[in-house]
Structures are given as C-alpha cells and as structure tokens.
Scaffold this motif. Structure first.
Motif, PDB file in Angstrom:
ATOM      1  N   VAL A  57       0.828  -1.210   0.000  1.00 12.38           N
ATOM      2  CA  VAL A  57       0.000   0.000   0.000  1.00 12.38           C
ATOM      3  C   VAL A  57       0.866   1.264   0.000  1.00 12.38           C
ATOM      4  CG1 VAL A  57      -1.666   1.305   1.363  1.00 12.38           C
ATOM      5  CG2 VAL A  57      -2.016  -1.136   0.979  1.00 12.38           C
ATOM      6  N   ALA A  81      -2.460   0.771 -13.977  1.00 10.40           N
ATOM      7  CA  ALA A  81      -2.885  -0.604 -13.707  1.00 10.40           C
ATOM      8  C   ALA A  81      -1.959  -1.263 -12.692  1.00 10.40           C
ATOM      9  CB  ALA A  81      -2.909  -1.417 -15.002  1.00 10.40           C
ATOM     10  N   VAL A  83      -0.058   0.240 -10.305  1.00 11.74           N
ATOM     11  CA  VAL A  83      -0.230   0.779  -8.959  1.00 11.74           C
ATOM     12  C   VAL A  83      -1.550   0.268  -8.374  1.00 11.74           C
ATOM     13  CG1 VAL A  83      -0.356   2.862  -7.565  1.00 11.74           C
ATOM     14  CG2 VAL A  83       1.171   2.789  -9.522  1.00 11.74           C
ATOM     15  N   GLN A  84      -2.551   0.126  -9.228  1.00  6.51           N
ATOM     16  CA  GLN A  84      -3.825  -0.426  -8.771  1.00  6.51           C
ATOM     17  C   GLN A  84      -3.638  -1.869  -8.295  1.00  6.51           C
ATOM     18  OE1 GLN A  84      -6.568  -1.738 -11.682  1.00  6.51           O
ATOM     19  NE2 GLN A  84      -8.357  -0.962 -10.589  1.00  6.51           N
ATOM     20  N   ASP A  85      -2.820  -2.618  -9.009  1.00  6.60           N
ATOM     21  CA  ASP A  85      -2.525  -3.980  -8.566  1.00  6.60           C
ATOM     22  C   ASP A  85      -1.926  -3.989  -7.161  1.00  6.60           C
ATOM     23  OD1 ASP A  85      -3.454  -5.419 -10.718  1.00  6.60           O
ATOM     24  OD2 ASP A  85      -1.485  -5.770 -11.627  1.00  6.60           O
ATOM     25  N   ALA A  87      -2.513  -1.949  -4.811  1.00  2.00           N
ATOM     26  CA  ALA A  87      -3.636  -1.775  -3.887  1.00  2.00           C
ATOM     27  C   ALA A  87      -4.357  -3.110  -3.703  1.00  2.00           C
ATOM     28  CB  ALA A  87      -4.607  -0.720  -4.404  1.00  2.00           C
ATOM     29  N   GLY A  88      -4.571  -3.810  -4.802  1.00  5.07           N
ATOM     30  CA  GLY A  88      -5.220  -5.121  -4.729  1.00  5.07           C
ATOM     31  C   GLY A  88      -4.416  -6.081  -3.863  1.00  5.07           C
ATOM     32  N   HIS A  89      -3.112  -6.066  -4.052  1.00  7.95           N
ATOM     33  CA  HIS A  89      -2.263  -6.982  -3.287  1.00  7.95           C
ATOM     34  C   HIS A  89      -2.282  -6.635  -1.804  1.00  7.95           C
ATOM     35  CE1 HIS A  89       0.043  -7.764  -7.276  1.00  7.95           C
ATOM     36  NE2 HIS A  89      -1.201  -8.196  -7.274  1.00  7.95           N
ATOM     37  N   LEU A  91      -4.771  -5.388  -0.350  1.00  4.50           N
ATOM     38  CA  LEU A  91      -6.083  -5.866   0.107  1.00  4.50           C
ATOM     39  C   LEU A  91      -6.078  -7.382   0.347  1.00  4.50           C
ATOM     40  CD1 LEU A  91      -9.434  -4.594  -1.245  1.00  4.50           C
ATOM     41  CD2 LEU A  91      -9.118  -7.014  -0.823  1.00  4.50           C
ATOM     42  N   TYR A  92      -5.502  -8.147  -0.578  1.00  3.16           N
ATOM     43  CA  TYR A  92      -5.443  -9.603  -0.365  1.00  3.16           C
ATOM     44  C   TYR A  92      -4.719  -9.910   0.945  1.00  3.16           C
ATOM     45  CZ  TYR A  92      -5.897  -9.708  -5.558  1.00  3.16           C
ATOM     46  OH  TYR A  92      -6.256  -9.512  -6.856  1.00  3.16           O
ATOM     47  N   SER A  95      -6.577  -9.082   4.043  1.00  2.00           N
ATOM     48  CA  SER A  95      -7.580 -10.137   4.235  1.00  2.00           C
ATOM     49  C   SER A  95      -6.960 -11.365   4.880  1.00  2.00           C
ATOM     50  CB  SER A  95      -8.212 -10.540   2.900  1.00  2.00           C
ATOM     51  OG  SER A  95      -8.891  -9.446   2.334  1.00  2.00           O
ATOM     52  N   ARG A 164      -1.664 -15.841  -5.873  1.00  2.00           N
ATOM     53  CA  ARG A 164      -2.415 -14.866  -6.660  1.00  2.00           C
ATOM     54  C   ARG A 164      -1.544 -13.652  -7.011  1.00  2.00           C
ATOM     55  NH1 ARG A 164      -7.720 -14.848  -7.367  1.00  2.00           N
ATOM     56  NH2 ARG A 164      -8.499 -12.884  -8.201  1.00  2.00           N
ATOM     57  N   GLU A 168      -0.114 -12.170 -10.732  1.00  2.00           N
ATOM     58  CA  GLU A 168      -0.412 -10.828 -11.233  1.00  2.00           C
ATOM     59  C   GLU A 168       0.840  -9.973 -11.411  1.00  2.00           C
ATOM     60  OE1 GLU A 168      -4.918 -10.488  -9.460  1.00  2.00           O
ATOM     61  OE2 GLU A 168      -3.440  -9.047  -8.777  1.00  2.00           O
ATOM     62  N   PHE A 171       3.810  -9.183 -14.735  1.00  5.86           N
ATOM     63  CA  PHE A 171       3.975  -8.089 -15.695  1.00  5.86           C
ATOM     64  C   PHE A 171       4.665  -6.865 -15.090  1.00  5.86           C
ATOM     65  CE2 PHE A 171       0.199  -5.581 -14.407  1.00  5.86           C
ATOM     66  CZ  PHE A 171       0.538  -4.305 -14.818  1.00  5.86           C
ATOM     67  N   HIS A 172       4.665  -6.775 -13.768  1.00  4.05           N
ATOM     68  CA  HIS A 172       5.215  -5.575 -13.130  1.00  4.05           C
ATOM     69  C   HIS A 172       6.708  -5.410 -13.410  1.00  4.05           C
ATOM     70  CE1 HIS A 172       1.815  -5.315  -9.907  1.00  4.05           C
ATOM     71  NE2 HIS A 172       1.367  -5.350 -11.134  1.00  4.05           N
TER      72      HIS A 172
ATOM     73  N   SER B  27     -11.473 -12.124   0.276  1.00  6.65           N
ATOM     74  CA  SER B  27     -12.524 -11.377   0.951  1.00  6.65           C
ATOM     75  C   SER B  27     -12.328  -9.885   0.736  1.00  6.65           C
ATOM     76  CB  SER B  27     -12.529 -11.720   2.443  1.00  6.65           C
ATOM     77  OG  SER B  27     -11.268 -11.433   3.003  1.00  6.65           O
ATOM     78  N   VAL B  43     -12.173  -5.650  -7.589  1.00  3.68           N
ATOM     79  CA  VAL B  43     -10.946  -6.129  -6.948  1.00  3.68           C
ATOM     80  C   VAL B  43     -10.493  -7.478  -7.502  1.00  3.68           C
ATOM     81  CG1 VAL B  43      -9.952  -6.943  -4.771  1.00  3.68           C
ATOM     82  CG2 VAL B  43     -11.361  -4.878  -4.803  1.00  3.68           C
ATOM     83  N   TYR B  44     -11.435  -8.373  -7.711  1.00  6.62           N
ATOM     84  CA  TYR B  44     -11.045  -9.751  -8.023  1.00  6.62           C
ATOM     85  C   TYR B  44     -11.190 -10.148  -9.495  1.00  6.62           C
ATOM     86  CZ  TYR B  44     -10.316 -10.657  -3.091  1.00  6.62           C
ATOM     87  OH  TYR B  44      -9.825 -10.620  -1.804  1.00  6.62           O
ATOM     88  N   ARG B  46      -9.962  -8.002 -12.149  1.00  3.80           N
ATOM     89  CA  ARG B  46      -9.288  -6.967 -12.937  1.00  3.80           C
ATOM     90  C   ARG B  46      -8.737  -7.506 -14.253  1.00  3.80           C
ATOM     91  NH1 ARG B  46      -7.028  -6.290  -8.087  1.00  3.80           N
ATOM     92  NH2 ARG B  46      -4.886  -6.665  -8.744  1.00  3.80           N
ATOM     93  N   ARG B  47      -8.500  -8.816 -14.282  1.00  2.00           N
ATOM     94  CA  ARG B  47      -7.991  -9.418 -15.517  1.00  2.00           C
ATOM     95  C   ARG B  47      -9.029 -10.338 -16.158  1.00  2.00           C
ATOM     96  NH1 ARG B  47      -3.995  -8.172 -12.291  1.00  2.00           N
ATOM     97  NH2 ARG B  47      -1.935  -7.666 -13.129  1.00  2.00           N
TER      98      ARG B  47
ATOM     99  N   CYS C  32      -5.651   7.679  -7.230  1.00  2.00           N
ATOM    100  CA  CYS C  32      -4.923   6.449  -6.938  1.00  2.00           C
ATOM    101  C   CYS C  32      -4.011   6.660  -5.715  1.00  2.00           C
ATOM    102  CB  CYS C  32      -4.105   6.041  -8.167  1.00  2.00           C
ATOM    103  SG  CYS C  32      -3.482   4.375  -8.063  1.00  2.00           S
ATOM    104  N   LEU C  38      -9.423   0.983   0.618  1.00  4.87           N
ATOM    105  CA  LEU C  38      -8.758   0.290  -0.490  1.00  4.87           C
ATOM    106  C   LEU C  38      -9.702  -0.151  -1.601  1.00  4.87           C
ATOM    107  CD1 LEU C  38      -6.000  -2.106   0.887  1.00  4.87           C
ATOM    108  CD2 LEU C  38      -5.732  -0.232  -0.747  1.00  4.87           C
ATOM    109  N   ILE C  42      -9.374   1.061  -5.572  1.00  5.52           N
ATOM    110  CA  ILE C  42      -9.247   0.152  -6.717  1.00  5.52           C
ATOM    111  C   ILE C  42     -10.378   0.382  -7.720  1.00  5.52           C
ATOM    112  CG2 ILE C  42      -9.338  -2.296  -7.381  1.00  5.52           C
ATOM    113  CD1 ILE C  42      -8.002  -2.859  -4.606  1.00  5.52           C
ATOM    114  N   THR C  45      -9.906   3.589  -9.646  1.00  5.32           N
ATOM    115  CA  THR C  45      -8.827   3.445 -10.617  1.00  5.32           C
ATOM    116  C   THR C  45      -9.309   2.687 -11.851  1.00  5.32           C
ATOM    117  OG1 THR C  45      -7.208   3.499  -8.835  1.00  5.32           O
ATOM    118  CG2 THR C  45      -6.448   2.666 -10.944  1.00  5.32           C
ATOM    119  N   LEU C  49      -8.897   4.037 -15.539  1.00  4.11           N
ATOM    120  CA  LEU C  49      -8.305   3.235 -16.617  1.00  4.11           C
ATOM    121  C   LEU C  49      -9.217   3.176 -17.833  1.00  4.11           C
ATOM    122  CD1 LEU C  49      -6.654   0.247 -14.733  1.00  4.11           C
ATOM    123  CD2 LEU C  49      -5.525   1.729 -16.406  1.00  4.11           C
TER     124      LEU C  49
END
Lengths: 323, 96, 255
Positions: A57, A81, A83-85, A87-89, A91-92, A95, A164, A168, A171-172, B27, B43-44, B46-47, C32, C38, C42, C45, C49
């Motif tokens: 984050v 995309a 930087v958004q990933d 954020a997703g990571h 979040l995972y 969790s 996961r 993802e 590509f980074h 979650s 979130v889940y 995106r691809r 962003c 969070l 996302i 964003t 995009l």
C-alpha cells in the motif's frame, strides 16, 4: 470463531498441541485459520503479513507520484494498472491477516503509530521517469523473488494470496525493464537518466531482503515454522544472480565494483551492503519516511466521512426495512 | 459518528468460466451486498478472471471447527467400499 | 462538404471526445492511493483506466484522420491549453470525494445517453468506440448513482458535501448540451450526436436520483462555458504542465 486461550491449557496439553502443530508443519501441511497455533506463530505471522500488506500500500506512493506525468498514454495506462494492482495486493494481504483475528483498522492504526513497518525502499524518492523503470525492474524483481518463495509458506491464507500476487506481478517487473530498455535505446540524456535510476535503486533493492541471516532476529524461528522458506541471504543471492545478465543485456552497469562471477560458488560475489545507510533510513532519515505515513494518514482521515456515510446509509436502510 | 471500524467482511467466490464451480478467492470489506458485489468485480476480476460472482457475508458462514474433526471425518475412514479402487477387476477389463 | 473536409471535421470531433476522456481520466487517476478505503481506491482506478483507454481510442482515430505523422501521444502531449477542446467540467480539480463522484454521476448520465446515440453513428470507427465505451459507462453509472444515494442519505456531513458539490458543478452542465456549427454539420450527415436533444432525458434522470438522495441540482443561474473553443479555466494549464512535463523537458524522444 473459537478462540483458543493458551492460558487455560495445562502445560502438558500445550506441549501436545505444540508438538502436533510442528508435526503438521514438518509434513508440509498448511495451517488454516481455525487451527490451533502457538501464540508466537500467530504474532509473528501478523507482523510479517501486515508488514507485507503495508509495503504494497505504501509502495503505491512512489509510483503513484508519476501516474499524472507518465510520458505516453500507453505508459500511463500500464503504470495506473500496476499501482492499482499494488492496492489489490495490499487488500489480499490485509484479508489474510484478518483471518488471524485482527481487523484492517487495527493494522492501519499500527502503520500510523509507527509500530508496524513497511519496506524501507519506499522511503526513497522517485525523481525521474526512469525511476519507474528501476522500481519495476529491481524493486518488483526483488519482491517477486521473495514472494515466489513465500508461495510455499505454512499459513494457508498467506500462501494462497502469494500465489495470486505472483501471478499478477509477472507483468510488473517486465514493464519496468521495458521502460529502462526503451530509455537505453534513446538519447544520451535518456541513457544517463536510466543509469542514474539504477545507481540509486540497486543497493536499496539488495537491502529489501533484510539483514544477513546471522543478524536476523526472526529468521531461525520463521524457517522452523516454514513461514519463511528460504533465508534472506539465499534470496538476495538469487536476485543478484538474475539481475547481472538482465542489466548487461540492455547496457546498464550495476554500481558495485566487487560484483564478479565466482566459479567455485557458482554465484556472483558482490560487495557489502552499507548497513549504516539501511539503519539510517529505517530509523526515519530516508527522504520520504514522514511523507509516506502522512500521505496514508491524510487519505485515511479524509476518507473517514465517506466511510461514516456508507455505514449510516446502511443503518438507515436496515431500520426502514424493519419498520 | 466515528465508528466506521466495522464495515462488514464479505467472502468472494468466482466462477472462472462457464461449467466450473464457484471458487473462494478472498474477501473484502463493504457495507451491503450490492456494494460487495461491485467491489468484488473491481478487486477480483481486474484481468477478467470471472464470469459470475457470489458474495457472502462472512458472519453468515457456519464453519466446522478443528475440534469437530474426530467426530466429523474419522468415521468416514472405514468405508473403503465407497471408492472405486476398492474393487479389484480382472486384468482384461481395462476400464469400468 | 468534400470528403477531405469531412475527414478533417470528424478528426476534430474525435479530438473533442478524446480530450474529454483524457482530461477526466487524468483527474480520476489522481485518486490512486488517495481513496477513502482500499476497495474504493481500486474501483475508482478502474474507472480512470477506462477513461485513459477511451482517450486513446478517440485520439488515435483523430490522429489517423489528421495524418501528418500525428499520433495519440502527439495530440495528448504536444498541444497547449488553447488547443484542448474538452468540456470545462472535466478539468476542474478533483476536490473531495463528493465532488469527484457528483461530477462523475452527472457525466455518467450524460455519457450513457450520448454513447447510446453515438453507437448509431454512420462513422463505423466512432460507433465502434461508442459500443465499447457504453458498456463501461453503464457500470460507472451504476456505481456513481449508488454513491449519490449513499452520500445524500448518509450523514449530515456527507449530505452537506454532496449538496456543496452540486452547487459548484451546476453551472458547468450547460455546455454539455450546446451545439456548434461543426457538430451540427456532422449531425446532419449522421456522424455526430445532437447533444441538445439529450438534455430533457438527462435532466429527468438526474432529478429523479437527486430527489431520492434528498439533494438538488440548483437551477443554473450561472453558466461557464467555452471548452469546445479552447476557452478554459485556469486549472487546465496546470494539469497540462504535469501531464506533458516529460515530453516537454525532453522533446523528440521515444518513451
């Protein structure tokens, strides 16, 4: 959720549970959220997962710094995309930490009060477009080496989020390398920009793997519990070995005069990290330490009324339904 | 009002393509089901990982406990006749 | 119009639509790492995009028609303030979350109507971009409309902020529905959308939502306009300074 309170267990019961737990780990079975686990294992994991989550984050900021300045629309879309990933990571990972009975709010609080850490590399500033290349290639590259190893970590939810994330992130690193490659094919100024970025980010990337094994406070226990699967030094070596060829292929020089192939070891030798610099940045003297946390705190505080609003709205909706 | 600590936790299940089961993927936090569904999408997938999403309030899930294991699963250990491999077939019979 | 003239006119039209998407996408991308939590970071964003992608589609097409070595990037990075033709509303600073979502909602309702018409354009490239964009917008609209209800019906504070945003935005909605000769000409040959014909449906849709959210879009006692002729607010120059910085500092390079 059943809370196992270790204090209520007799010492022989506790010993039995501990032994069973370690057997499970030794047999490469995953530990799942509702299993009994030693309190230290839980604490250790929460520390590691939350540090990992915060790094994702906070790591949005140095790259987010260039989203509005990306030099082409394609690069802008890719960076956004990416930087958004992150954020997703984050979040995972939050969790996964939450499955151990801690809330995201508590985790964020400890980020704000400084008791939780994040990767020190994000305390370095991003000063040129080439830094987007260096961050992607080196910093994500180092992170991936670490995360690939963590796909086999013993805690199920953490391992699954790593799988996961690794999928993802592939590509980074490539997009970062591609930025540098394009710069190295460009003007003299662009080449200098790329080399300068690598000069600044190379050593901090090596520091990302943490202290030497001998000096690492958590390493031995983490290895026994299979929270970590490879040591800091093993992972660092792997990263160095893979980076040398990649740098050479596009004409970049890694800023280490001691970097040389060691036939006997089958690895590259490399110079000693400046640990005083590492300590200096960790203890608050990086260029961006205060800014990173302040930025997060500001966004969180500014979002407070929004979070209040949706809770209040939901509350009203529910009471209307009841009435 | 400052109590936004408790945005609800939702579990997300994705069907990655038609013909497959929904699978738990993680979650997220949201305030209601609709919002959870939309955030699950954002979130889940995106691809483009899914063609169908389920979200379930985490607190609505009733889960077995580790302490249930003995009574739940051990009794099922002694019924090998439920598995095809239990039955030896003559060598000439390749598949059944 | 001669064929060559028609192409150049369509190029200007595509450029306008590209500028709208580019500038709004830029503003959205500023969120962003700044979102209220969070999940929303996302989600926003994703919207950003979509707009960057939409900008590329329109600008690419504009560049293709324009010729002379134009590209999506030369159009985005090498024109100055007076050459940009986006609506003013798109360039306003992102403000707080209520402002961003209120603007988004007003534009989503507008875009939904606009794209549904552009889908029928006799220009198959524009119709194709519209088809892709319309799907995105229907999701954006679903989100932004829900946010209007949540913010309007949430706390006193969220209600106050949403109303404030609408007070600030209302005067910028006028130009969304004003046509000029160029678009009228293209409309006559079935290429462009008659935006003036969208107003009633737009107004009734937003009024319905705002009534439900217990806020009002104040009747426009003021109207600032000029985006389509490059008569911008002071905000755009700063936005461009940021957007174009690298290309301006190192001209003629590949990135």
């Amino acid at each position: 959720m059943i809370q196992f309170d270790s204090k209520e267990l007799s010492s022989s019961e506790l010993e039995g549970l501990n032994a069973h737990f370690q057997e499970r780990i030794d047999a490469e079975e995953k530990i799942e959220p509702k299993d009994w686990m030693p309190e230290k294992y839980r604490k250790n994991l929460i520390r590691q997962i939350s540090q990992h989550a915060h790094s994702e984050v906070i790591g949005m900021q140095p790259e987010g710094n260039w989203i509005t300045r990306a030099p082409t629309l394609h690069r802008k879309a890719v960076l956004l995309a990416k930087v958004q990933d992150e954020a997703g990571h984050g979040l995972y990972l939050y969790s996964s930490a939450e499955t151990m009975g801690i809330t995201r709010e508590e985790l964020i609080e400890s980020l704000h009060d400084g008791s939780a850490k994040y990767a020190q590399i994000f305390n370095y500033p991003t000063l040129s477009w080439a830094d987007m290349g260096a961050l992607g290639w080196l910093v994500d590259g180092a992170a991936i080496v670490n995360q690939v190893s963590l796909q086999r970590t013993s805690y199920g939810p953490y391992a699954r989020s790593m799988v996961r994330i690794c999928k993802e992130e592939s590509f980074h690193q490539r997009q970062g390398y591609h930025i540098l490659m394009t710069l190295m094919e460009g003007s003299a100024e662009q080449k200098a920009m790329a080399q300068d970025a690598v000069n600044r980010f190379w050593w901090p990337s090596l520091m990302m793997f943490g202290p030497h094994d001998a000096a690492s406070a958590h390493s031995a226990q983490s290895m026994k519990w299979k929270v970590k699967r490879q040591t800091n030094d093993e992972l660092r070596q792997k990263f160095v070995d893979q980076s040398v060829e990649q740098a050479k292929a596009i004409g970049l020089t890694l800023p280490d005069p001691d970097l040389v192939w060691n036939e006997e070891r089958g690895h590259f030798d490399f110079g000693e990290i400046d640990w005083a610099e590492f300590d200096r940045v960790v203890s608050g003297s990086g260029h961006c330490n205060r800014e990173r946390v302040a930025h997060h705190r500001r966004a969180h505080d500014e979002g407070s009324w929004v979070r209040d609003a949706i809770c209040a709205y939901e509350e009203k909706k529910r009471s209307r339904e009841v009435a | 009002m400052t109590d936004n600590v408790n945005m609800k936790l939702y579990e997300v299940f994705l069907r990655s393509r038609r013909g497959l089961d929904h699978k738990h993927v993680g979650s997220l936090h949201a305030e209601d089901q609709e919002q959870a569904l939309e955030y699950a999408r954002d979130v889940y997938t995106r691809r483009g990982e899914g063609v169908s999403i389920w979200v379930v309030n985490s607190s609505d899930i009733c889960a077995s406990q580790e302490s249930d294991c003995e009574s739940f699963y051990d009794p099922l250990d002694d019924k090998p006749y439920r598995h095809a491999t239990h039955y030896k077939l003559p060598d000439e019979v390749n598949s059944m | 119009m001669k064929e060559r003239d028609i192409d150049q006119t369509i190029s200007v039209y595509a450029l306008r639509l590209g500028d709208d998407a580019l500038i709004l996408g830029h503003r959205l991308s500023e969120w962003c790492s700044n979102g209220p939590f969070l999940e929303e970071d996302i989600a926003l964003t994703n919207v950003a995009l979509d707009y960057v992608g939409r900008a590329r589609n329109f600008l690419n097409y504009a560049a293709q028609l324009r010729g002379n070595g134009s590209t999506e990037d030369s159009l985005a990075y090498q024109r100055d303030c007076r050459d940009f033709t986006n609506f003013l509303m798109h360039e306003l600073p992102r403000g707080d979350f209520a402002f961003t979502l209120a603007r988004q909602y007003l534009l989503d309702e507008y875009e939904a109507l606009f794209l549904a018409e552009l889908l029928k354009s006799k220009d198959s490239d524009l119709a194709g971009i519209a088809a892709k964009s319309a799907k995105e917008t229907s999701y954006h609209l679903r989100r932004s409309r829900e946010w209007m209800l949540r913010l309007g019906g949430g706390t006193d504070e969220s209600h106050r902020r949403l109303q404030l945003a609408l007070d600030e935005l209302t005067g910028y909605t006028t130009e969304l529905f004003e046509m000029d000769d160029l678009e009228r000409d293209l409309c006559e040959i079935g290429v462009a959308v008659d935006r003036s014909a969208l107003f009633d449906r737009w107004f009734s849709a937003v009024s319905k939502t705002f009534a439900e959210a217990n806020v009002t879009l104040p009747p426009a006692s003021w109207a600032v306009k000029g985006g389509r002729i490059g008569f911008h607010t002071e905000h755009l120059g700063h936005l461009l300074a940021e957007l174009q910085y690298v290309q301006r500092a190192y001209p003629g390079c590949r990135w």
